[in-house]
Design a protein around this motif. Structure first.
Motif, short mmCIF file in Angstrom:
data_model
loop_
_atom_site.label_atom_id
_atom_site.label_comp_id
_atom_site.label_asym_id
_atom_site.label_seq_id
_atom_site.Cartn_x
_atom_site.Cartn_y
_atom_site.Cartn_z
N GLU A 113 0.84 -1.21 0.00
CA GLU A 113 0.00 0.00 0.00
C GLU A 113 0.87 1.25 0.00
OE1 GLU A 113 -3.02 0.06 3.04
OE2 GLU A 113 -3.43 -2.09 2.76
N ARG A 114 1.94 1.23 0.76
CA ARG A 114 2.83 2.40 0.83
C ARG A 114 3.55 2.62 -0.50
NH1 ARG A 114 4.94 -0.13 5.18
NH2 ARG A 114 7.05 0.49 4.61
N VAL A 115 3.95 1.55 -1.16
CA VAL A 115 4.60 1.68 -2.47
C VAL A 115 3.62 2.31 -3.47
CG1 VAL A 115 5.51 0.38 -4.45
CG2 VAL A 115 6.27 -0.19 -2.13
N VAL A 116 2.39 1.85 -3.47
CA VAL A 116 1.38 2.41 -4.39
C VAL A 116 1.19 3.90 -4.12
CG1 VAL A 116 -1.09 2.42 -4.92
CG2 VAL A 116 0.15 0.27 -4.85
N VAL A 117 1.04 4.28 -2.87
CA VAL A 117 0.80 5.69 -2.53
C VAL A 117 2.02 6.54 -2.85
CG1 VAL A 117 0.34 7.29 -0.64
CG2 VAL A 117 -1.02 5.22 -0.86
N GLU A 118 3.22 6.06 -2.53
CA GLU A 118 4.42 6.84 -2.84
C GLU A 118 4.58 7.02 -4.34
OE1 GLU A 118 8.06 5.93 -0.83
OE2 GLU A 118 7.05 5.71 1.10
N THR A 119 4.29 5.97 -5.10
CA THR A 119 4.36 6.08 -6.56
C THR A 119 3.31 7.06 -7.07
OG1 THR A 119 5.18 3.81 -6.70
CG2 THR A 119 4.31 4.80 -8.72
N ALA A 120 2.10 6.96 -6.55
CA ALA A 120 1.02 7.87 -6.97
C ALA A 120 1.39 9.32 -6.64
CB ALA A 120 -0.29 7.49 -6.30
N MET A 121 1.96 9.55 -5.47
CA MET A 121 2.36 10.91 -5.09
C MET A 121 3.46 11.43 -6.01
SD MET A 121 0.43 12.03 -2.70
CE MET A 121 1.37 13.46 -2.20
N ALA A 122 4.39 10.58 -6.39
CA ALA A 122 5.44 11.00 -7.33
C ALA A 122 4.83 11.33 -8.68
CB ALA A 122 6.49 9.90 -7.46
N MET A 123 3.86 10.53 -9.09
CA MET A 123 3.21 10.78 -10.38
C MET A 123 2.40 12.07 -10.36
SD MET A 123 4.20 8.66 -12.63
CE MET A 123 2.98 8.90 -13.91
N VAL A 124 1.92 12.48 -9.21
CA VAL A 124 1.25 13.78 -9.10
C VAL A 124 2.20 14.88 -9.58
CG1 VAL A 124 0.40 15.51 -7.45
CG2 VAL A 124 -0.37 13.14 -7.28
N ASP A 125 3.45 14.83 -9.15
CA ASP A 125 4.43 15.83 -9.58
C ASP A 125 4.69 15.74 -11.08
OD1 ASP A 125 4.63 16.76 -7.01
OD2 ASP A 125 6.61 15.89 -6.62
N VAL A 126 4.81 14.53 -11.59
CA VAL A 126 5.07 14.33 -13.02
C VAL A 126 3.90 14.89 -13.84
CG1 VAL A 126 5.39 12.60 -14.84
CG2 VAL A 126 6.52 12.31 -12.64
N ILE A 127 2.69 14.58 -13.43
CA ILE A 127 1.50 15.05 -14.15
C ILE A 127 1.39 16.56 -14.09
CG2 ILE A 127 -1.04 15.03 -14.12
CD1 ILE A 127 -0.73 12.04 -13.07
N ARG A 128 1.57 17.12 -12.90
CA ARG A 128 1.43 18.58 -12.75
C ARG A 128 2.49 19.33 -13.55
NH1 ARG A 128 1.84 20.34 -7.11
NH2 ARG A 128 1.04 22.28 -7.92
N ALA A 129 3.68 18.75 -13.67
CA ALA A 129 4.76 19.39 -14.43
C ALA A 129 4.64 19.10 -15.92
CB ALA A 129 6.11 18.92 -13.91
N ASP A 130 3.62 18.32 -16.32
CA ASP A 130 3.42 17.90 -17.71
C ASP A 130 4.69 17.26 -18.27
OD1 ASP A 130 2.06 17.42 -20.04
OD2 ASP A 130 2.24 19.47 -20.82
N GLU A 131 5.23 16.32 -17.49
CA GLU A 131 6.47 15.64 -17.86
C GLU A 131 6.26 14.14 -18.09
OE1 GLU A 131 9.35 16.81 -18.58
OE2 GLU A 131 9.32 18.86 -17.83
N MET A 132 5.07 13.76 -18.55
CA MET A 132 4.80 12.34 -18.80
C MET A 132 5.75 11.76 -19.84
SD MET A 132 2.39 11.46 -16.72
CE MET A 132 1.91 9.86 -17.37
N SER A 133 6.30 12.61 -20.70
CA SER A 133 7.23 12.12 -21.71
C SER A 133 8.53 11.60 -21.08
CB SER A 133 7.55 13.21 -22.73
OG SER A 133 8.19 14.30 -22.10
N ARG A 134 8.72 11.83 -19.81
CA ARG A 134 9.90 11.30 -19.10
C ARG A 134 9.77 9.79 -18.87
NH1 ARG A 134 14.23 14.85 -18.55
NH2 ARG A 134 13.38 16.95 -18.51
N LEU A 135 8.59 9.25 -19.09
CA LEU A 135 8.33 7.82 -18.91
C LEU A 135 7.92 7.22 -20.25
CD1 LEU A 135 6.35 8.36 -15.66
CD2 LEU A 135 8.37 6.89 -15.81
N ASP A 136 8.54 6.11 -20.62
CA ASP A 136 8.25 5.49 -21.90
C ASP A 136 8.65 4.03 -21.85
OD1 ASP A 136 7.37 5.32 -24.51
OD2 ASP A 136 8.85 6.71 -25.32
N ARG A 137 8.36 3.32 -22.92
CA ARG A 137 8.83 1.94 -23.07
C ARG A 137 10.25 1.94 -23.61
NH1 ARG A 137 4.87 -1.56 -22.13
NH2 ARG A 137 2.76 -0.97 -22.63
N CYS A 138 10.99 0.91 -23.28
CA CYS A 138 12.35 0.74 -23.79
C CYS A 138 12.31 0.69 -25.32
CB CYS A 138 12.94 -0.55 -23.21
SG CYS A 138 14.63 -0.86 -23.72
#
Length: 178
Positions: A113-138
């Motif tokens: 549960e803590r891993v899910v929430v910490e990941t979700a909180m990190a993704m909040v920053d990614v989404i708000r900064a409009d930096e989704m392009s920082r994550l992709d498939r290999c």
């Protein structure tokens, strides 16, 4: 630094977990491997280090990968759902050698549960900064892992040096044949 330290650490840990296997030496290879992984990423709070916890974290991989590779609007829905289910309450915390950073779940809650929430909180920053392009498939033809690109020039294309080297060798051999 593109994001706050805790955001980058949570993203890197989530990518490592999403890309992991059950092989010995991998973050989810054994209970001892998971404990070493958690210590390396400075996870705090309750850690049971047992088979039940290991299996619960292993089950997170598809959800983590889905979130990390989602389009922005879809990622928002996933993050909101994760945070709501966990009844997350973001609070500033300071512990160990870390300065103020966010925790959004009680440290006594189960690790998965803590891993899910910490990941979700990190993704909040990614989404708000409009930096989704920082994550992709290999970019490797035979790899489906997640790539987190925190480089300044956004040049990371491969999940690991292994994939990058394999692709470079294949390209070299193709040029030599031609």
């Amino acid at each position: 630094m593109l994001f706050a330290h805790d955001t980058e650490a949570s993203l890197q840990a989530a990518v490592a977990l999403a890309n992991s296997s059950d092989e010995p030496g991998e973050p989810l290879g054994s209970e001892a491997d998971l404990s070493a992984f958690l210590a390396g990423w400075s996870y705090s709070g309750r850690i049971d280090a047992d088979a039940i916890e290991l299996e619960a974290v292993r089950r997170l991989r598809p959800a983590l990968k889905e979130l990390l590779l989602a389009e922005r609007d879809t990622a928002v829905e996933i993050v909101n759902g994760m945070l709501a289910r966990a009844k997350a309450l973001p609070q500033l915390q300071r512990h160990d050698a870390l300065d103020w950073h966010l925790h959004a779940i009680d440290p006594d809650r189960p690790l998965d549960e803590r891993v899910v929430v910490e990941t979700a909180m990190a993704m909040v920053d990614v989404i708000r900064a409009d930096e989704m392009s920082r994550l992709d498939r290999c970019a490797a033809d035979d790899c489906d892992d997640v790539v987190l690109d925190l480089s300044r020039n956004r040049s990371r294309r491969y999940c690991s040096t292994t994939c990058g080297n394999r692709e470079a060798v294949a390209a070299y051999r193709a040029r030599q044949k031609a």
